[in-house]
Design a protein around this motif. Structure first.
Motif, short mmCIF file in Angstrom:
data_model
loop_
_atom_site.label_atom_id
_atom_site.label_comp_id
_atom_site.label_asym_id
_atom_site.label_seq_id
_atom_site.Cartn_x
_atom_site.Cartn_y
_atom_site.Cartn_z
N LEU A 2 106.00 72.40 45.90
CA LEU A 2 105.46 71.96 47.18
C LEU A 2 105.27 73.14 48.13
O LEU A 2 104.29 73.20 48.87
CB LEU A 2 106.38 70.92 47.81
CG LEU A 2 106.39 69.54 47.16
CD1 LEU A 2 107.47 68.66 47.78
CD2 LEU A 2 105.02 68.88 47.29
N GLY A 53 101.74 74.40 49.71
CA GLY A 53 101.47 74.66 51.13
C GLY A 53 100.86 76.03 51.34
O GLY A 53 99.94 76.20 52.15
N MET A 102 107.04 71.99 52.46
CA MET A 102 105.60 72.22 52.29
C MET A 102 105.01 72.80 53.57
O MET A 102 104.17 73.71 53.53
CB MET A 102 104.89 70.92 51.92
CG MET A 102 103.41 71.09 51.64
SD MET A 102 102.62 69.57 51.09
CE MET A 102 100.93 70.12 50.93
N TYR A 103 105.49 72.31 54.72
CA TYR A 103 105.03 72.83 56.00
C TYR A 103 105.42 74.30 56.18
O TYR A 103 104.68 75.08 56.79
CB TYR A 103 105.62 71.99 57.14
CG TYR A 103 105.28 72.50 58.51
CD1 TYR A 103 104.03 72.25 59.07
CD2 TYR A 103 106.21 73.23 59.25
CE1 TYR A 103 103.71 72.73 60.34
CE2 TYR A 103 105.90 73.72 60.51
CZ TYR A 103 104.65 73.46 61.04
OH TYR A 103 104.34 73.93 62.29
N LEU A 138 111.75 62.38 51.72
CA LEU A 138 110.39 62.70 52.18
C LEU A 138 110.37 63.78 53.25
O LEU A 138 109.55 64.72 53.17
CB LEU A 138 109.71 61.42 52.69
CG LEU A 138 109.46 60.34 51.63
CD1 LEU A 138 108.84 59.10 52.27
CD2 LEU A 138 108.55 60.87 50.53
N PRO A 139 111.24 63.73 54.29
CA PRO A 139 111.21 64.81 55.29
C PRO A 139 111.52 66.17 54.68
O PRO A 139 110.94 67.18 55.09
CB PRO A 139 112.30 64.38 56.28
CG PRO A 139 112.42 62.91 56.12
CD PRO A 139 112.17 62.65 54.67
N SER A 140 112.41 66.21 53.70
CA SER A 140 112.74 67.49 53.06
C SER A 140 111.53 68.07 52.36
O SER A 140 111.24 69.27 52.46
CB SER A 140 113.89 67.30 52.06
OG SER A 140 115.04 66.78 52.69
N MET A 141 110.78 67.22 51.67
CA MET A 141 109.60 67.69 50.95
C MET A 141 108.51 68.14 51.92
O MET A 141 107.90 69.20 51.74
CB MET A 141 109.08 66.58 50.03
CG MET A 141 110.01 66.28 48.86
SD MET A 141 109.30 65.15 47.64
CE MET A 141 109.31 63.61 48.58
N PHE A 142 108.27 67.35 52.97
CA PHE A 142 107.22 67.70 53.92
C PHE A 142 107.58 68.97 54.69
O PHE A 142 106.72 69.81 54.96
CB PHE A 142 106.97 66.55 54.89
CG PHE A 142 106.23 65.40 54.28
CD1 PHE A 142 105.08 65.61 53.53
CD2 PHE A 142 106.67 64.09 54.44
CE1 PHE A 142 104.39 64.57 52.95
CE2 PHE A 142 105.98 63.03 53.87
CZ PHE A 142 104.84 63.26 53.12
N LEU A 143 108.85 69.11 55.06
CA LEU A 143 109.27 70.27 55.83
C LEU A 143 109.10 71.55 55.02
O LEU A 143 108.64 72.57 55.55
CB LEU A 143 110.73 70.11 56.27
CG LEU A 143 111.28 71.19 57.20
CD1 LEU A 143 110.44 71.30 58.46
CD2 LEU A 143 112.73 70.90 57.56
#
Length: 339
Positions: free
Chosen positions: A122, A126, A209-210, A202-207
């Protein structure tokens, strides 16, 4: 209504009959707790389990005959202290410290290899997406990178300006202030990625990737200016440790989220708590890695101006972390397991 006098008399008689064993046991316990086990004689060591059994017998009788609460509390406390001394695992702080670095931390990281791979992919995604966007339209840079992070490293900046950002000293204070601020920021991001893992990961993955978005944007800017290798070397001296730590924190958060989403036969809270306990060693190690990365970022990459040496340090650190975490330990270390 029962007369309290017989109870008081029974308690006094109980003490007279058995208190000598309790006192002898308590003296032995105090000597062991003070670390003076070598001063115990053979007779003392033989008497220790006998006094322990006598204390348990007294506790059982005191409970069954409803003697005074203070006496029961005293016997319970004494029996508990004796239990941990006789049957508990007694390890020194130095031994636990060595075991953490020798087995506990690497074993906890190896157990997260699937989650680590997902988070790493991920992060790479990004980086790739943001690089592609900025390479085709420089306006995307300002949407993905804040002004505080950009610090002049923007599309259209001169080659001299960009070169100065990777070889000059940081603005806003001395190197020690810069290192401290970087450690604080990176620790906050990593702890947040871990703490938010309970929301199904989900927040861990999005963070994570961000986290790759500004990195990819910066790489695109320096690549277009012909300074791609310079930027990569500047980043590698600390980035191999810092990004690895961030990936591990995201993986630990994802582990908790997976356990919460798919608890199996356990309750969701129990599954999440067990995952949190299993990943605790990982997060302790992450903070250590981020401290190292902060020092490298605040001091090393500014004091070391050679691109080759920067690559050498970053590559060596990456090889060290991979070998430390994933090369199997010797048989003795594996049998010891996590502390």
């Amino acid at each position: 209504m029962a007369n309290p006098a017989p109870i008081a008399y029974s308690t006094a008689a109980f003490r007279r009959e058995r208190e000598a064993d309790w006192q002898a046991f308590e003296q032995l316990v105090q000597r062991l707790e003070s670390g003076s086990i070598r001063r115990l004689s053979d007779d003392d060591l033989l008497a220790l389990p006998r006094h322990y059994r006598a204390t348990l017998s007294s506790l059982s009788l005191a409970r069954s005959t409803s003697l005074d609460v203070a006496l029961i509390d005293y016997l319970e406390s004494l029996a508990m202290r004796g239990y941990f001394l006789l049957y508990g695992i007694r390890e020194s702080r130095s031994h636990r410290f060595v075991q953490f670095f020798r087995t506990s931390w690497p074993a906890a990281v190896r157990a997260l290899w699937k989650e680590t791979l997902v988070i790493a992919l991920l992060l790479v995604l990004g980086v790739a997406v943001s690089w592609s966007l900025v390479a085709h339209d420089p306006e995307w840079f300002h949407r993905l990178v804040g002004e505080d992070m950009a610090q002049g490293r923007v599309p259209g900046a001169s080659v001299a300006t960009l070169r100065d950002t990777v070889y000059g000293e940081p603005k806003g204070g001395g190197l020690h202030i810069f290192a401290a601020s970087l450690f604080t920021h990176n620790s906050q991001v990593s702890i947040t990625a871990y703490a938010l893992g309970f929301a199904f990961g989900l927040p861990s993955m999005f963070l994570l990737m961000y986290q790759g978005l500004p990195l990819g944007s910066m790489m695109a800017v320096f690549h277009q200016a012909g300074l791609g290798l310079d930027f990569a070397a500047w980043l590698s001296i600390h980035g191999t440790t810092e990004l690895y730590a961030a990936i591990l924190s995201g993986a630990a958060g994802l582990k908790i989220g997976s356990a919460f989403a798919f608890p199996g036969h356990r309750s969701r809270m129990t599954a999440a708590a067990e995952a949190g306990k299993a990943t605790g060693a990982v997060m302790i190690g992450v903070i250590i890695m981020l401290l190292c990365a902060g020092l490298l970022e605040g001091f090393g990459r500014q004091l070391i101006q050679s691109m080759t040496l920067r690559f050498a340090i970053g590559g060596t650190l990456l090889a060290f972390w991979l070998s430390y975490f994933y090369i199997p330990r010797n048989r003795l270390a594996q049998q010891a397991g996590p502390a």
